[in-house]
Every structure is written in structure tokens, then in C-alpha cells.
Scaffold this motif. Structure first.
Motif, short mmCIF file in Angstrom:
data_model
loop_
_atom_site.label_atom_id
_atom_site.label_comp_id
_atom_site.label_asym_id
_atom_site.label_seq_id
_atom_site.Cartn_x
_atom_site.Cartn_y
_atom_site.Cartn_z
N VAL A 112 32.47 41.49 51.55
CA VAL A 112 33.51 40.54 51.91
C VAL A 112 34.66 41.33 52.52
O VAL A 112 34.97 42.44 52.11
N TYR A 113 35.31 40.73 53.52
CA TYR A 113 36.36 41.39 54.28
C TYR A 113 37.70 40.72 53.99
O TYR A 113 37.79 39.50 53.89
N THR A 114 38.74 41.54 53.87
CA THR A 114 40.06 41.02 53.56
C THR A 114 41.13 41.98 54.05
O THR A 114 40.86 43.17 54.29
N LYS A 115 42.34 41.47 54.23
CA LYS A 115 43.43 42.30 54.74
C LYS A 115 43.95 43.29 53.69
O LYS A 115 44.30 44.42 54.00
N ASP A 116 44.01 42.82 52.44
CA ASP A 116 44.64 43.63 51.40
C ASP A 116 44.13 43.19 50.03
O ASP A 116 43.12 42.50 49.94
N HIS A 117 44.83 43.55 48.96
CA HIS A 117 44.41 43.25 47.60
C HIS A 117 44.98 41.94 47.05
O HIS A 117 44.92 41.69 45.85
N THR A 118 45.55 41.10 47.92
CA THR A 118 46.20 39.88 47.45
C THR A 118 45.25 39.01 46.61
O THR A 118 45.62 38.52 45.54
N PHE A 119 44.04 38.81 47.10
CA PHE A 119 43.08 37.96 46.38
C PHE A 119 42.87 38.49 44.97
O PHE A 119 42.97 37.74 43.99
N GLN A 120 42.59 39.76 44.82
CA GLN A 120 42.32 40.34 43.50
C GLN A 120 43.58 40.36 42.63
O GLN A 120 43.49 40.16 41.41
N ASP A 121 44.74 40.60 43.25
CA ASP A 121 45.97 40.58 42.48
C ASP A 121 46.24 39.20 41.89
O ASP A 121 46.78 39.06 40.78
N GLN A 122 45.88 38.16 42.62
CA GLN A 122 46.17 36.80 42.19
C GLN A 122 45.13 36.23 41.22
O GLN A 122 45.47 35.43 40.36
N CYS A 123 43.88 36.62 41.37
CA CYS A 123 42.88 36.00 40.49
C CYS A 123 41.78 36.95 40.03
O CYS A 123 40.81 36.50 39.39
#
Length: 257
Positions: A112-123
Motif C-alpha cells: 500500500v502506498y501513502t504520503k506519510d505515517h498519518t494513517f498509522q498515527d491515527q488508527c
């Protein structure tokens, strides 16, 4: 015996949710259905890469996967339809503007591709094996295909994502929302067209609300005894629970084996 075309959901239908393994009597039913000359297939929302090993482990060669967008016929992936590209991009941009993390599945793999760690930081991490690829310069406008998206928006904030329902979406966990091709019914129709079968001879088995889409009055639908009530209400038949040999019992009762 009139040839039937069987489509089985995996989790909670073929498999015991506690052990994650196929119920032994369900495996026996699959074997005997094939021996009787029926067409036997998986019908799952899982991506192809996630469902392939299971299909092979239970001795099958045909599958509707990727929520209906993917077709495997005689072990060959002949179709894998991505999400509507423009709608996906619009939803992703809105989510990012609102401050939520977005993961993009751009191919048939664990990546999976993402800009940064925002997804993991949030959930936190996704609830399945995942390879995270971070790219600060990830350009949504340059994406050519998107197969799935995951957005770290909690259920109580979903209304903020006003474009949410322009694409099929599911929530299996409270922490994030998943967008995927959601048309198992159409996937079954596509399969039947490929193999030149009559849809009136289709038999589908399922257990949860995400199987509602493939319970069609033009064919036979079987809800497991452990299924949700919504599915039982529209089923042609309700079998015993899957762990109490429900699949095998009803196949014997209806003369399919």
C-alpha cells in the motif's frame, strides 16, 4: 443430475471464524460437488493475492474475488477491475484535505502506498499483513489504477467525508474505512457469461451482510445458520451453522451430492 454452479463465501461460510480454517465437512462437500460434475467456485471480497492460496488449498480452480471485480478461471486471473479512478481520486483528495490518512492499493499485492505515517498515527496498522511504501511526493493525479483505498476516518466522523458513498465502501473495524470494488453479484454474472452457464442454476452460500449483494431471486441463495438475520430473511434456504456441517447437510438434503 442437473449441473449447478456453486459460489461459496470464505469467512464464516467455508471457514470456522475461530480457527480460520475450512470446516472439514465443508471440504468434503466441495470434493463431492466436484465429483458430481458441478462447477464449484469461491466468491469473496478478498483481493486476488489474498484469496489465491485459500482457493488452491481447498482444491478449487475458479474464483470470483476482489469484491466481484476479479475472476479466476481454471487458475488464470482473467479479470481484475479497479475502482472508478476519478471518483477514487476525489474521495482521497477530500480525505487528505480533512486531515485523514489514506492508503492506496495500486496493484495486486500486499503493498500500500501513502504520503506519510498519518494513517498509522491515527488508527494503527491495518488488520492484515501489509507492506507500507511511503512517498512524500506521491501524486494522486498521476495514479493510473487504484484497486482499494483505506481512510483513517472513525465511524462517528464519516459524515464529514461527503463523497464517501460515490463508491462502494465497507467498515470491518472501527478505526478505518475501506473502499473496494463491491459487486460480487456482477462478478458471478461475469463468471457465468465466461463459462456459458445458466444463471438459474447458480447456488450461492454466505453468512454476512456483505453477501447480501449476491443473494438474487433469479438463483438459489443459502444462508448459513450462523448468518446475520438480514441474509436469512432473503435466502432461499437457511442451512445449519457452518461448524455444525451446514454446507454438507444441505447439499445432501437438496440432492446436489
Amino acid at each position: 443430475m442437473n449441473k449447478k454452479y456453486f459460489f461459496f463465501d470464505i469467512d464464516g461460510t467455508l471457514t470456522d471464524r475461530k480457527t480460520k480454517k475450512i470446516v472439514p465437512s465443508a471440504q468434503l462437500a466441495l470434493n463431492q460437488l466436484k465429483e458430481a460434475g458441478h462447477f464449484v467456485s469461491i466468491a469473496t471480497g478478498r483481493a486476488h493475492y489474498k484469496a489465491r492460496d485459500f482457493m488452491e488449498s481447498v482444491g478449487l480452480h475458479d474464483m470470483v474475488c476482489c469484491g466481484g471485480g476479479g475472476l479466476v478461471i481454471q487458475d488464470e486471473l482473467v479479470q481484475n477491475i479497479p475502482l472508478d479512478l476519478e471518483k477514487s481520486k476525489a474521495i482521497a483528495k477530500q480525505a487528505l484535505q480533512l486531515g485523514y490518512g489514506v492508503l492506496f492499493m495500486l496493484d495486486d499485492s500486499v503493498n500500500v502506498y501513502t504520503k506519510d505515517h498519518t494513517f498509522q498515527d491515527q488508527c494503527g496498522n491495518r488488520q492484515e499483513p501489509t507492506e507500507y511504501i511511503y512517498d512524500a511526493n506521491l501524486d494522486i493525479d498521476k495514479m493510473e489504477k487504484i484497486y482499494k483505498m483505506y481512510i483513517s476516518i472513525p465511524k462517528e466522523e464519516e459524515s464529514r467525508l461527503t463523497l464517501k458513498d460515490t463508491l462502494g465502501n465497507l467498515r470491518f473495524v472501527p478505526e478505518y474505512l475501506m473502499f473496494q470494488y463491491d459487486a460480487k453479484h456482477q462478478g458471478i454474472l461475469d463468471m457465468m457469461e465466461h463459462i456459458h452457464g445458466d444463471v438459474k442454476d447458480v447456488v450461492v452460500f454466505g453468512d454476512d451482510t456483505n453477501d447480501l449483494v449476491m443473494f438474487d431471486p433469479q438463483w438459489t441463495s443459502v444462508a448459513m445458520g450462523n448468518a446475520c438475520q438480514e441474509l436469512k430473511d432473503v435466502a432461499t434456504y437457511v442451512a445449519d451453522t457452518n461448524v455444525n456441517d451446514g454446507i454438507y447437510k444441505i447439499c445432501k438434503e437438496k440432492g446436489w451430492i
